[in-house]
Design an enzyme around this catalytic site. Structure first.
Site, PDB file in Angstrom:
ATOM      1  N   LYS A   1       0.842  -1.202   0.000  1.00  0.00           N
ATOM      2  CA  LYS A   1       0.000   0.000   0.000  1.00  0.00           C
ATOM      3  C   LYS A   1       0.879   1.254   0.000  1.00  0.00           C
ATOM      4  O   LYS A   1       0.620   2.210  -0.723  1.00  0.00           O
ATOM      5  CB  LYS A   1      -0.945  -0.016   1.213  1.00  0.00           C
ATOM      6  CG  LYS A   1      -2.046  -1.067   1.067  1.00  0.00           C
ATOM      7  CD  LYS A   1      -2.884  -1.290   2.317  1.00  0.00           C
ATOM      8  CE  LYS A   1      -3.851  -2.456   2.068  1.00  0.00           C
ATOM      9  NZ  LYS A   1      -4.712  -2.796   3.220  1.00  0.00           N
TER      10      LYS A   1
ATOM     11  N   GLN B   1      -4.808  -1.638   9.268  1.00  0.00           N
ATOM     12  CA  GLN B   1      -4.724  -2.971   8.667  1.00  0.00           C
ATOM     13  C   GLN B   1      -5.355  -3.992   9.608  1.00  0.00           C
ATOM     14  O   GLN B   1      -5.053  -4.039  10.798  1.00  0.00           O
ATOM     15  CB  GLN B   1      -3.252  -3.333   8.382  1.00  0.00           C
ATOM     16  CG  GLN B   1      -3.063  -4.609   7.590  1.00  0.00           C
ATOM     17  CD  GLN B   1      -3.670  -4.569   6.194  1.00  0.00           C
ATOM     18  OE1 GLN B   1      -3.738  -3.536   5.542  1.00  0.00           O
ATOM     19  NE2 GLN B   1      -4.129  -5.716   5.710  1.00  0.00           N
TER      20      GLN B   1
ATOM     21  N   ASP C   1     -11.338   2.543   3.631  1.00  0.00           N
ATOM     22  CA  ASP C   1     -11.631   1.110   3.513  1.00  0.00           C
ATOM     23  C   ASP C   1     -13.127   0.851   3.308  1.00  0.00           C
ATOM     24  O   ASP C   1     -13.516  -0.229   2.858  1.00  0.00           O
ATOM     25  CB  ASP C   1     -11.205   0.378   4.806  1.00  0.00           C
ATOM     26  CG  ASP C   1      -9.881  -0.353   4.662  1.00  0.00           C
ATOM     27  OD1 ASP C   1      -9.569  -0.792   3.541  1.00  0.00           O
ATOM     28  OD2 ASP C   1      -9.172  -0.489   5.679  1.00  0.00           O
TER      29      ASP C   1
END
Ligand code: GUN
Length: 283
Positions: A48, A92, A115
């Site tokens: 990422k 994460q 997200d």
């Protein structure tokens, strides 16, 4: 059979983003938080960060110790919520067991929820309102679009009902007028359902489960799984998906490989969501 090349599509999406950021002279910023040092999560987070660098997105990295308390993590998120320089916040998952993942997701400002996991984002997706869409299902829609796969009126079967993939995937297909069925661990006679799928999305988390018996002739098959294999026992193969590629590939019309299918798209869509967050916050 034709392969859906996620690597090429992902590169094209990232190039479009890079050009846009460069042309506009803007500086979107993504904060990435990793708690602990799970090896798979570390790889994902590094990928990422690399994608951010490529696109011209500033990435701020917070690598926290495994024993970080829930309070410390929530404090950091609050600080980043208030930071005008930060447009997107990503924690994460999974977080270590002593931290409540749902609480963490809800702590992120809906304006920075790149997200798309918060209740506000999920509600927006379900009602058709504007909001952040989770990256993996958004990436799958992008792949279907770029390979001219029609969704309208098609039988779409989503195997798996996770909050990250299965449920948002079903909503996105429904939004595009697909006739959507979701199968899960309690579904009876799964094959009789998947065999009717024009578009089959496998997100079950079981390696090579979906073989030729599950698929209809000419179906479009999207494989969300990624599993490590012992190459010595698998003819040198190191990775496989939820789909047994060799078993289905003569039967389907289009299929995503593992690796190089859905995986790269997830990151490209994260870049897209970060750019979107920048625009929302700088209207
Ligand atoms: N863990 C597995 N997939 C994801 C994802 O898309 N986002 C985050 N934050 N964590 C994940």
């Amino acid at each position: 059979m034709k392969i859906i090349d996620g690597k090429t599509v992902s590169a094209a999406v990232k190039d479009e983003i890079k050009r846009e950021i460069n042309d506009k002279g803007i500086k979107p910023c993504l904060a990435v938080i990793l708690v602990g040092n799970d090896p798979a999560s570390t790889v994902y987070v590094n990928n990422k960060k690399k994608a951010c660098e490529y696109c011209g997105i500033v990435s701020r990295s917070y690598e926290l110790k495994e024993d970080t308390s829930e309070e410390e993590l929530l404090d950091l998120i609050e600080k980043l919520n208030l930071d005008k320089e930060v447009n997107g916040i990503l924690v994460q998952l999974p977080v270590p067991p002593h931290i409540d993942g749902d609480k963490v997701i809800e702590a992120i400002s809906p304006l920075k929820d790149v997200d798309g996991f918060s209740k506000v984002s999920v509600g927006a997706l379900s009602t058709g309102a504007e909001g952040f869409v989770p990256c993996t299902p958004a990436g799958i829609i992008e792949l279907l679009k770029r390979y001219d796969v029609e969704i309208d009126g098609k039988n779409c079967v989503v195997m798996g009902r996770s909050n990250i993939v299965g449920k948002p995937m079903a909503m996105l297909l429904l939004r595009r007028n697909g006739t959507v069925t979701v199968t899960h661990t309690k579904t009876k006679d799964i094959k009789s359902i998947t065999k009717n799928a024009d578009i089959l999305i496998a997100a079950v988390g079981k390696s090579c489960l979906v073989d030729a018996d599950y698929v209809k002739e000419g179906a479009v098959v999207i494989d969300v799984g990624i599993h490590r294999l012992d190459p010595e026992k698998n003819n040198g193969k190191k990775l496989c998906g939820d789909v047994d590629f060799d078993s289905v590939h003569d039967k389907v019309s289009l299929i995503t490989p593992v690796p190089g299918g859905v995986g790269p798209m997830t990151i490209a869509m994260l870049m897209k969501n970060t750019l979107k967050a920048y625009y929302i916050q700088n209207k």
